[in-house]
Write a protein that holds these residues in place. Structure first.
Motif, short mmCIF file in Angstrom:
data_model
loop_
_atom_site.label_atom_id
_atom_site.label_comp_id
_atom_site.label_asym_id
_atom_site.label_seq_id
_atom_site.Cartn_x
_atom_site.Cartn_y
_atom_site.Cartn_z
N ASN A 58 13.85 -49.03 -2.70
CA ASN A 58 12.56 -49.53 -3.36
C ASN A 58 12.41 -49.07 -4.91
N PRO A 59 13.46 -48.87 -5.82
CA PRO A 59 13.42 -48.24 -6.86
C PRO A 59 12.22 -48.60 -7.86
N ASN A 60 11.89 -49.77 -7.62
CA ASN A 60 10.85 -50.47 -8.58
C ASN A 60 9.37 -50.18 -7.85
N GLY A 61 9.46 -49.44 -6.78
CA GLY A 61 8.21 -49.35 -5.98
C GLY A 61 7.52 -47.86 -6.10
N ARG A 62 6.39 -47.71 -5.68
CA ARG A 62 5.85 -46.37 -5.56
C ARG A 62 6.01 -45.72 -4.28
N ASN A 63 6.92 -44.58 -4.07
CA ASN A 63 7.25 -43.81 -3.14
C ASN A 63 6.58 -42.62 -2.90
N ILE A 64 5.74 -42.43 -2.00
CA ILE A 64 5.06 -41.17 -1.81
C ILE A 64 5.26 -40.52 -0.55
N GLY A 65 5.34 -39.17 -0.54
CA GLY A 65 5.72 -38.45 0.78
C GLY A 65 4.36 -37.34 0.74
N MET A 66 3.79 -37.18 2.07
CA MET A 66 2.82 -36.39 2.43
C MET A 66 3.23 -35.43 3.52
N ASP A 67 2.93 -34.19 3.43
CA ASP A 67 3.20 -33.33 4.59
C ASP A 67 1.90 -32.22 4.58
N LEU A 68 1.63 -31.73 5.87
CA LEU A 68 0.74 -30.77 5.79
C LEU A 68 1.13 -29.36 5.59
N THR A 69 2.47 -28.96 5.72
CA THR A 69 3.11 -27.90 5.22
C THR A 69 3.75 -27.97 3.92
N SER A 70 3.60 -26.68 3.17
CA SER A 70 4.30 -26.57 1.94
C SER A 70 5.57 -26.10 1.90
N VAL A 71 6.24 -25.58 2.83
CA VAL A 71 7.51 -25.26 3.15
C VAL A 71 8.49 -26.62 3.35
N MET A 72 7.82 -27.48 4.21
CA MET A 72 8.54 -28.87 4.36
C MET A 72 8.48 -29.43 2.91
N LEU A 73 7.68 -29.61 2.38
CA LEU A 73 7.53 -30.37 1.05
C LEU A 73 8.37 -29.58 0.07
N ARG A 74 8.50 -28.23 -0.04
CA ARG A 74 9.44 -27.85 -1.13
C ARG A 74 10.94 -28.13 -0.60
N ARG A 75 11.12 -28.18 0.59
CA ARG A 75 12.40 -28.48 1.14
C ARG A 75 12.75 -30.10 0.78
N THR A 76 11.60 -30.82 1.05
CA THR A 76 11.85 -32.49 0.74
C THR A 76 12.13 -32.61 -0.71
N ARG A 77 11.48 -31.86 -1.71
CA ARG A 77 11.66 -32.04 -3.16
C ARG A 77 12.88 -31.60 -3.65
N LYS A 78 13.61 -30.54 -2.96
CA LYS A 78 14.95 -29.94 -3.38
C LYS A 78 15.66 -31.16 -2.66
N HIS A 79 15.57 -31.74 -1.59
CA HIS A 79 16.38 -32.65 -1.00
C HIS A 79 16.55 -33.96 -1.74
N LEU A 80 15.46 -34.50 -2.42
CA LEU A 80 15.38 -35.77 -3.16
C LEU A 80 15.95 -35.50 -4.66
N MET A 81 15.42 -34.25 -5.07
CA MET A 81 15.80 -34.29 -6.39
C MET A 81 17.61 -33.82 -6.84
N ILE A 82 18.10 -33.59 -5.40
CA ILE A 82 19.75 -33.77 -5.51
C ILE A 82 20.21 -34.94 -6.01
N ASP A 83 19.42 -35.98 -5.62
CA ASP A 83 20.05 -37.52 -6.20
C ASP A 83 19.26 -37.82 -7.17
N GLN A 84 18.05 -37.49 -7.72
CA GLN A 84 17.52 -37.94 -8.81
C GLN A 84 16.64 -36.67 -9.35
N ASN A 85 17.01 -36.36 -10.59
CA ASN A 85 16.26 -35.37 -11.23
C ASN A 85 15.05 -35.33 -11.70
#
Lengths: 227, 56
Positions: free
Chosen positions: A78-105
């Motif tokens: 969905n490269p032309n769409g809006r892709n949003i992730g939500m979680d209750l825990t900040s630790v999970m979100l920081r890990r998610t961001r690290k994971h996603l930024m490996i592919d796209q900076n």
């Protein structure tokens, strides 16, 4: 679609943990969560993503994004769409961001939020993707989350939900035994059945599939707003 | 690193569902109605009522 015999959410056991305990537990478990995903959830996640059938350009919300494994796959579709992730825990979100930024900076669209009071405007999304969250929650909270999903979903949208399934009696018995003693040993979740209740909370079930991985059955549901 | 515009476009106050706007110092998102300010930590908006403060 398999036969449904009840018109209410069923659970093998009442939820043992409240939302704060779940958040604290997953903060501690975050470093190991990838193993649990691999052992218990991979097959269901693949089925859920197929069922979601995201179209490029859609507006997607993943509720309880975990480590971002699914969001990373979905956003590539969905490269032309809006892709949003939500979680209750900040630790999970920081890990998610690290994971996603490996592919796209670029900074991924993530926010910390409570699924029971989502911080999004009405009718913001074409697709809500939520796997292995509802089976953690007490039944009254499940209703609140489903109604929040309905609020932020567009009338033409759809929701894909995956949760631990109650399909096998021996499995239910074994799970209750462990869950009653040490809930977090099993990730804090217990098998539930919610398909027949979804119409009461504003959804029409379109498709149901049960998959099993290492003997752990999961139910994947595709549903659309019912009016 | 800036918060994505696609996220800012749809974020609302989780309590009163009114629009939030980015504070000029970019440290938080302020609700236009109830004036709660939701902090931004590590470039991620924390849209939890318990974490918000109320500003005049």
């Amino acid at each position: 679609m398999r036969q449904i015999h009840s018109n209410e959410i069923k659970e093998t056991s009442a939820a043992k943990l409240n939302i704060r305990q779940i958040s604290d537990a997953y903060t501690r478990l975050a470093p190991l969560y990838g193993i649990w995903e691999w052992v218990a959830e991979g097959s269901a996640q693949r089925t859920a993503m197929e069922m979601a059938a995201i179209q490029n350009g859609e507006s997607l919300l993943e509720v309880a994004v975990g480590l971002g494994t699914s969001l990373n796959i979905l956003r590539k579709q969905n490269p032309n769409g809006r892709n949003i992730g939500m979680d209750l825990t900040s630790v999970m979100l920081r890990r998610t961001r690290k994971h996603l930024m490996i592919d796209q900076n670029v900074n991924p669209a993530l926010c910390q939020g409570d699924a029971m009071v989502m911080p999004f405007a009405d009718a913001s999304f074409d697709l809500i993707y939520c796997t292995f969250l509802l089976d953690l929650l007490p039944i009254p909270d499940i209703h609140v989350v489903i109604r929040e999903m309905r609020r932020v979903l567009r009338p033409s949208g759809r929701v894909v939900i995956a949760h631990l399934s109650m399909n096998h009696r021996s499995f239910n018995w074994f799970w209750i035994l462990l869950y009653s003693s040490i809930p977090m040993l099993l990730g804090g979740c217990r098998p539930i059945q919610l398909t027949n209740w979804l119409p009461h909370d504003g959804f029409m079930v379109q498709q149901v599939q049960v998959v099993s991985q290492w003997g752990i059955p999961s139910e994947i549901i595709l549903a659309t707003p019912n009016g | 690193m800036a918060i994505s515009q696609e996220l800012l476009d749809i974020l609302v106050c989780p309590l009163c569902k009114a629009k939030v706007h980015l504070k000029s110092d970019q440290t938080g998102l302020k609700c236009e109605k109830c004036h709660r300010v939701y902090p931004i930590k590590d470039d991620i908006p924390v849209m939890l009522v318990d974490e918000a403060s109320v500003e005049a």
